[in-house]
Design an enzyme around this catalytic site. Structure first.
Site, mmCIF file in Angstrom:
data_model
loop_
_atom_site.group_PDB
_atom_site.id
_atom_site.type_symbol
_atom_site.label_atom_id
_atom_site.label_comp_id
_atom_site.label_asym_id
_atom_site.label_seq_id
_atom_site.Cartn_x
_atom_site.Cartn_y
_atom_site.Cartn_z
ATOM 1 N N TYR A 169 6.150 22.063 9.064
ATOM 2 C CA TYR A 169 6.636 20.883 8.333
ATOM 3 C C TYR A 169 7.727 20.159 9.128
ATOM 4 C CZ TYR A 169 8.418 18.267 4.251
ATOM 5 O OH TYR A 169 8.816 17.282 3.369
ATOM 6 N N LEU A 217 0.866 -1.179 0.000
ATOM 7 C CA LEU A 217 0.000 0.000 0.000
ATOM 8 C C LEU A 217 0.903 1.229 0.000
ATOM 9 C CD1 LEU A 217 -2.649 1.615 0.389
ATOM 10 C CD2 LEU A 217 -2.401 1.228 2.856
ATOM 11 N N ALA A 267 13.831 16.225 -6.530
ATOM 12 C CA ALA A 267 13.124 16.946 -7.613
ATOM 13 C C ALA A 267 11.742 16.347 -7.840
ATOM 14 C CB ALA A 267 13.955 16.874 -8.893
ATOM 15 N N ILE A 271 7.507 11.195 -5.226
ATOM 16 C CA ILE A 271 8.160 10.040 -4.588
ATOM 17 C C ILE A 271 7.201 8.843 -4.530
ATOM 18 C CG2 ILE A 271 9.092 9.226 -2.372
ATOM 19 C CD1 ILE A 271 10.249 12.096 -1.988
HETATM 20 N N1 LIG Z 1 10.439 16.368 -2.520
HETATM 21 C C1 LIG Z 1 11.285 16.517 -1.513
HETATM 22 O O1 LIG Z 1 12.317 17.178 -1.596
HETATM 23 C C2 LIG Z 1 10.989 15.842 -0.191
HETATM 24 C C3 LIG Z 1 11.981 15.894 0.792
HETATM 25 C C4 LIG Z 1 11.752 15.298 2.003
HETATM 26 C C5 LIG Z 1 10.556 14.651 2.246
HETATM 27 N N2 LIG Z 1 9.602 14.633 1.293
HETATM 28 C C6 LIG Z 1 8.346 13.957 1.604
HETATM 29 O O2 LIG Z 1 8.103 12.941 0.656
HETATM 30 C C7 LIG Z 1 6.701 12.760 0.524
HETATM 31 C C8 LIG Z 1 6.322 12.843 -0.952
HETATM 32 O O3 LIG Z 1 6.643 14.157 -1.418
HETATM 33 P P1 LIG Z 1 6.731 14.542 -2.946
HETATM 34 O O4 LIG Z 1 7.892 15.435 -3.077
HETATM 35 O O5 LIG Z 1 6.598 13.350 -3.791
HETATM 36 O O6 LIG Z 1 5.423 15.473 -3.048
HETATM 37 P P2 LIG Z 1 4.270 15.566 -4.144
HETATM 38 O O7 LIG Z 1 3.562 16.827 -3.843
HETATM 39 O O8 LIG Z 1 4.811 15.335 -5.497
HETATM 40 O O9 LIG Z 1 3.329 14.315 -3.787
HETATM 41 C C9 LIG Z 1 2.570 14.263 -2.609
HETATM 42 C C10 LIG Z 1 1.315 13.447 -2.885
HETATM 43 O O10 LIG Z 1 0.587 13.352 -1.660
HETATM 44 C C11 LIG Z 1 -0.791 13.489 -1.958
HETATM 45 N N3 LIG Z 1 -1.520 13.937 -0.784
HETATM 46 C C12 LIG Z 1 -1.490 15.176 -0.212
HETATM 47 N N4 LIG Z 1 -2.320 15.241 0.822
HETATM 48 C C13 LIG Z 1 -2.890 14.009 0.939
HETATM 49 C C14 LIG Z 1 -3.856 13.466 1.825
HETATM 50 N N5 LIG Z 1 -4.401 14.192 2.799
HETATM 51 N N6 LIG Z 1 -4.217 12.148 1.663
HETATM 52 C C15 LIG Z 1 -3.681 11.411 0.669
HETATM 53 N N7 LIG Z 1 -2.773 11.896 -0.217
HETATM 54 C C16 LIG Z 1 -2.387 13.173 -0.073
HETATM 55 C C17 LIG Z 1 -0.832 14.523 -3.074
HETATM 56 O O11 LIG Z 1 -2.064 14.493 -3.781
HETATM 57 C C18 LIG Z 1 0.371 14.126 -3.908
HETATM 58 O O12 LIG Z 1 0.007 13.203 -4.918
HETATM 59 C C19 LIG Z 1 6.042 13.825 1.401
HETATM 60 O O13 LIG Z 1 5.713 13.279 2.655
HETATM 61 C C20 LIG Z 1 7.134 14.859 1.557
HETATM 62 O O14 LIG Z 1 6.975 15.609 2.726
HETATM 63 C C21 LIG Z 1 9.778 15.218 0.071
#
Ligand SMILES: NC(=O)c1ccc[n+]([C@@H]2O[C@H](COP(=O)([O-])OP(=O)(O)OC[C@H]3O[C@@H](n4cnc5c(N)ncnc54)[C@H](O)[C@@H]3O)[C@@H](O)[C@H]2O)c1
Length: 261
Positions: free
Chosen positions: A169, A15, A203, A23
């Site tokens: 955050y 899941l 990215a 990501i």
């Molecule tokens: N991109 C980065 O540099 C980075 C760094 C550290 C941590 N993260 C973490 O990695 C994870 C993924 O980030 P990403 O960069 O792929 O972001 P992203 O914005 O590309 O993807 C996030 C996804 O989460 C979904 N989402 C948001 N709220 C939601 C909810 N309430 N219920 C279900 N789905 C929900 C969104 O629709 C989106 O598809 C996040 O937790 C983010 O905090 C990202």
């Protein structure tokens, strides 16, 4: 002749939340490539369905398996929703997921002096309470069916070192580390491992919102000299999901290109 490597997750059901973007989508693709069936969940149901389409399954109806995979729409921060999601996934695949990857997350950046209570609450609700609800529902499903599992929660390096404009955050992501370590202690006796990943700057659409000037400054601070790719995180998720990490629980693995080591 090239040797065929064994699929590490052939009998797994995974899941993935936040599976519709960045990501979470890369994780879904990578786990499926290792043989897992994927339940791709996102707040944006159409995005989750697009991920399932990319996985190669023909199905696109919500909750209906497309090949080995299925898409689900759910808001992980809503009380009762993750439990319902787990029931739907179990009904769809006739078993609970043995791999659970929480990637759903949001940002609402503002300096502490100006941050609204609403921006604080929203980020804590999705990034921290959402992970609590998903981890709890998944653990309950695994324990009650006597299955072992691997739970992987996406935190952030910001949860360890803080970041300008991200009190909400950083607090949510620090909370995820503590939550995951505690879950690891409580669930080890049930054969469930829990680990978190601390990405640096990757990215994705989330970092596309960061001003280029800031990204350039961050990039200069990264010893490896570039932002990470979602695939870099997905590789580590796959390791933590598989038996290759069978003696690892309660760990927080940094995927940062050396930033803030
Ligand atoms: N991109 C980065 O540099 C980075 C760094 C550290 C941590 N993260 C973490 O990695 C994870 C993924 O980030 P990403 O960069 O792929 O972001 P992203 O914005 O590309 O993807 C996030 C996804 O989460 C979904 N989402 C948001 N709220 C939601 C909810 N309430 N219920 C279900 N789905 C929900 C969104 O629709 C989106 O598809 C996040 O937790 C983010 O905090 C990202």
């Amino acid at each position: 002749m090239a040797t065929q490597l064994p699929l590490r997750l052939r009998s797994a059901l995974a899941l993935v939340t936040g599976a519709g973007s960045g990501i979470g989508r890369a994780v879904s693709l990578r786990l499926a490539r290792e043989g897992a069936a994927v339940a791709a969940c996102d707040l944006d149901g159409a995005a989750a369905q697009e991920t399932v389409r990319l996985l190669g399954g023909p199905g696109s109806k919500e909750g209906a398996p497309g090949g080995n995979h299925a898409a689900f729409q759910a808001d992980v921060s809503e009380a009762g929703t993750p439990r319902r999601l787990l029931k739907q996934v179990q009904a769809c695949f006739s078993r609970p997921p043995s791999v659970v990857v929480s990637c759903a997350g949001i940002t609402r950046d503002e300096f502490l002096l100006h941050m609204t209570e609403d921006d604080w609450d929203k980020v804590i609700a999705v990034n921290l309470k959402g992970i609590f609800l998903v981890t709890q529902a998944a653990a309950q499903a695994l324990v009650s069916s006597g299955c072992h599992g691997s739970i992987i929660n996406i935190s952030s390096i910001v949860g360890k070192v803080g970041n300008m404009g991200q009190t909400n955050y950083a607090a949510s992501k620090a909370g995820v580390i503590g939550l995951t370590q505690t879950a690891a202690r409580e669930l080890a006796r049930h054969g469930i491992r829990c680990n978190s990943i601390l990405p640096g700057f990757i990215a994705t659409p989330m970092t596309q919102k960061v001003p280029q000037k800031v990204l350039d400054k961050v990039t200069r601070m990264i010893p490896m000299g570039h932002l990470g790719d979602p695939q870099d995180v997905a590789d580590v998720v796959t390791f933590l999901a598989s038996e290759d990490s069978g003696y690892i629980t309660g760990a927080s693995v940094e995927v940062t290109g050396g930033l803030f080591m």
